[in-house]
Design a protein around this motif. Sequence first.
Motif, short mmCIF file in Angstrom:
data_model
loop_
_atom_site.label_atom_id
_atom_site.label_comp_id
_atom_site.label_asym_id
_atom_site.label_seq_id
_atom_site.Cartn_x
_atom_site.Cartn_y
_atom_site.Cartn_z
N ARG A 194 0.80 -1.17 0.11
CA ARG A 194 0.06 -0.10 -0.08
C ARG A 194 0.78 1.14 0.03
NH1 ARG A 194 -5.93 -0.30 1.72
NH2 ARG A 194 -6.26 -2.45 1.95
N THR A 195 0.95 1.74 -1.10
CA THR A 195 1.81 2.99 -1.41
C THR A 195 1.39 4.44 -0.70
OG1 THR A 195 2.93 1.88 -3.18
CG2 THR A 195 3.41 4.31 -2.84
N VAL A 196 2.10 4.96 0.03
CA VAL A 196 1.83 6.29 0.49
C VAL A 196 2.50 7.37 -0.24
CG1 VAL A 196 1.97 7.86 2.43
CG2 VAL A 196 1.28 5.64 3.15
N GLY A 197 1.78 8.25 -0.85
CA GLY A 197 2.57 9.34 -1.50
C GLY A 197 2.29 8.99 -3.06
N ALA A 198 3.23 9.34 -3.85
CA ALA A 198 3.10 9.04 -5.39
C ALA A 198 3.23 7.67 -5.68
CB ALA A 198 4.26 9.84 -5.95
N ILE A 199 2.61 7.29 -6.72
CA ILE A 199 2.79 5.98 -7.38
C ILE A 199 3.64 5.95 -8.47
CG2 ILE A 199 1.37 4.17 -8.83
CD1 ILE A 199 0.58 4.17 -5.78
N PRO A 200 4.82 5.26 -8.28
CA PRO A 200 5.76 5.22 -9.55
C PRO A 200 5.22 4.93 -10.93
CG PRO A 200 6.67 3.77 -7.59
CD PRO A 200 5.18 4.28 -7.26
N GLY A 201 5.70 6.01 -11.55
CA GLY A 201 5.07 5.63 -13.18
C GLY A 201 3.92 6.57 -13.38
N VAL A 202 3.25 6.92 -12.28
CA VAL A 202 1.89 7.89 -12.67
C VAL A 202 2.26 9.39 -12.50
CG1 VAL A 202 -0.42 8.49 -11.80
CG2 VAL A 202 0.49 5.93 -11.76
N LEU A 203 2.01 10.16 -13.42
CA LEU A 203 2.72 11.50 -13.54
C LEU A 203 1.21 12.55 -13.04
CD1 LEU A 203 4.45 11.67 -16.67
CD2 LEU A 203 5.45 11.19 -14.59
N VAL A 204 1.51 13.45 -12.41
CA VAL A 204 0.73 14.45 -12.17
C VAL A 204 0.09 14.98 -13.57
CG1 VAL A 204 0.16 17.08 -11.13
CG2 VAL A 204 1.74 15.09 -9.87
N GLY A 205 -1.16 15.02 -13.62
CA GLY A 205 -1.96 15.27 -14.82
C GLY A 205 -2.34 14.07 -15.49
#
Length: 640
Positions: A194-205
């Motif tokens: 369960r990842t807290v913060g940004a998901i690697p590979g998913v960009l803002v936008g």
Amino acid sequence: MGSVIPMEGVNLSVEPKTTSGTTMILPKTEPVDEFTPESTNPNGMSFENRRDSGGVHSEYNRISELFRNAFGEKAGERREEDVVVGDYEDPDCRALVAVDNDDQVSDIVIARRKYEKRSSELVRVTDLKPEDETYFRDLIRRTRMLYDSLRIYISLEDENNQHLGPGRQTRARGDLKAAQMMREHGLWLNRDKRTVGAIPGVLVGDVFLYRMELCVVGLHGTPQAGIDYLPANQSSNGEPIATSVIASGGYEDDEDAGDVIIYTGQGGQDKHSRQIVHQKLEGGNLALERSMHYGVEVRVIRGFKYAGSSSGKVYVYDGLYRITESWFDVGRSGFGVYKYKLVRIENQPDMGSAVLRFAESLRDRPLEVRPMGYISLDISFRKENVPVFLYNDIDNDRDPACFDYLLKTLFPPYVYQHVGNGSGCECADGCGNNCFCAMKNGGHLAYDINGILLRGKPVVFECGPHCSCPPTCRNRVSQKGVRNRFEVFRSRETGWGVRSLDLILAGSFICEYTGVVLTQEQAQIFTMNGDSLIYPSNFAERWAEWGDLSQIDSNYVRPAYPSIPPLDFAMDVSRMRNLACYMSHSSSPNVLVQPVLYDHNNVSFPHLMLFAMENIPPLRELSIDYGMPDDSTAKLAICN
């Protein structure tokens, strides 16, 4: 590889707050994507009774058979209490199941199944190296491409059900079925942690058209609830922790100012989204309060209606927010609600939702919104269906304005020598999978009814000038030219680049890559003169990735028919070109090159048509994989 840090800081023992009063705890839902038997299979047509109309439909039926076998629970084996249509608190216990009834017509219901639970381990991913970011971005891209390919295949169900009559022609829930098939094959991402913060590979936008796609990539793990959180019974300290929220204005007390959101907690609403009882500090509400207490950031995804979306709505990842305040208040309906103040963390890229709205204003009022920087409001000089802007706010370079705009590729006259009557179809009312042009494509048409490319192929045959079908024929897509509004712009990173002012849907046609076609002998002469040449044989065969279902179907075979010989020609773009020439290179591109024939039948000289490999948000740069250019092409130096 970057660091994965366990969230040990939340293992503190704090007594949760409670409130009194009559409560009704429900997930903060999104009614647009509600799971019902009608939404998952509104046509009510059984998989096995669908008519096979050729290669693509055979492929679809094979996938459907896999789907049916995976969920082979029959009505006689199903207990009534196993059917779930409304409870979304635990999305990990449901599946889409084909159930045969007395009329031999299959419905899709939501039935409880045993799945591996989502991990209860909270982690934060940090310190990703550039090669790690590239890896994870490509993983996300390929997963989304598979999801879109599956969803588009499944949407063919509508076409197969046309004979049922107007009353049965409603939209099939391909988004739900595609997600379920990927889940059955273990293709959902970010389930082991369960990842807290940004998901690697998913960009803002990044833009998503369906809620289920958020679950597939792991950005938001619940298909309906607006608050995704680690439940208290899975937490190491017995307290829930929120990881992401969806802000879509579903609660009347929500306030959204962009960087600051007043987010209303969950519960207390009836089926018409009216607040009827007090909320209680439990479930997602308590999880948000605990995340504030421990300083745990949450991902924010905004959902709103958008005309350019096939679903009528978009979900945009807008980055990370911190919860700075929480309080209990009397809402507009007179009932108690929990409110949370979410403040966007600084130094992140611009919010995707703001970019979508900014692009919309640019389409209508470019000079009013950006009075400085425009060199031309249409470098095509009305040759394209829509204007192509030229923008530079960095330096004085005006290079793209100095070329003649070439709408279509210029082939040598001998290419058209064998084109004549009898080379086209005779479908006066529009083409189907049994027409002459469909036969040239291997027994089926290459596009769905919305003009979306179903699967990349060595070459696609479209209907041409000698066909009897009307201009509205579904097999005339790329020849109609540009439909989206584009902007050639100056970039500090890539030199000249191209971006769209519209949302481009995965599988959609973008434009043709145009130039003046030269033989190899001519190309040698032009090269000595210092002219700029493109060699189509160098383009990476990214078309093979679009529609690749090998992870779902073990019998999947990469398309080899219709086939074409190696592209043994060059294209001169030194004096005449179009917007495609300014697209930048990427080893993880969002645009593919698909050879297409329509105005002649010489397979050695196809048109190079560009299609989107993913949903491309407005103002995001378009990129192509030019392959490994040799010294004779110097492609990257031409445009950048």
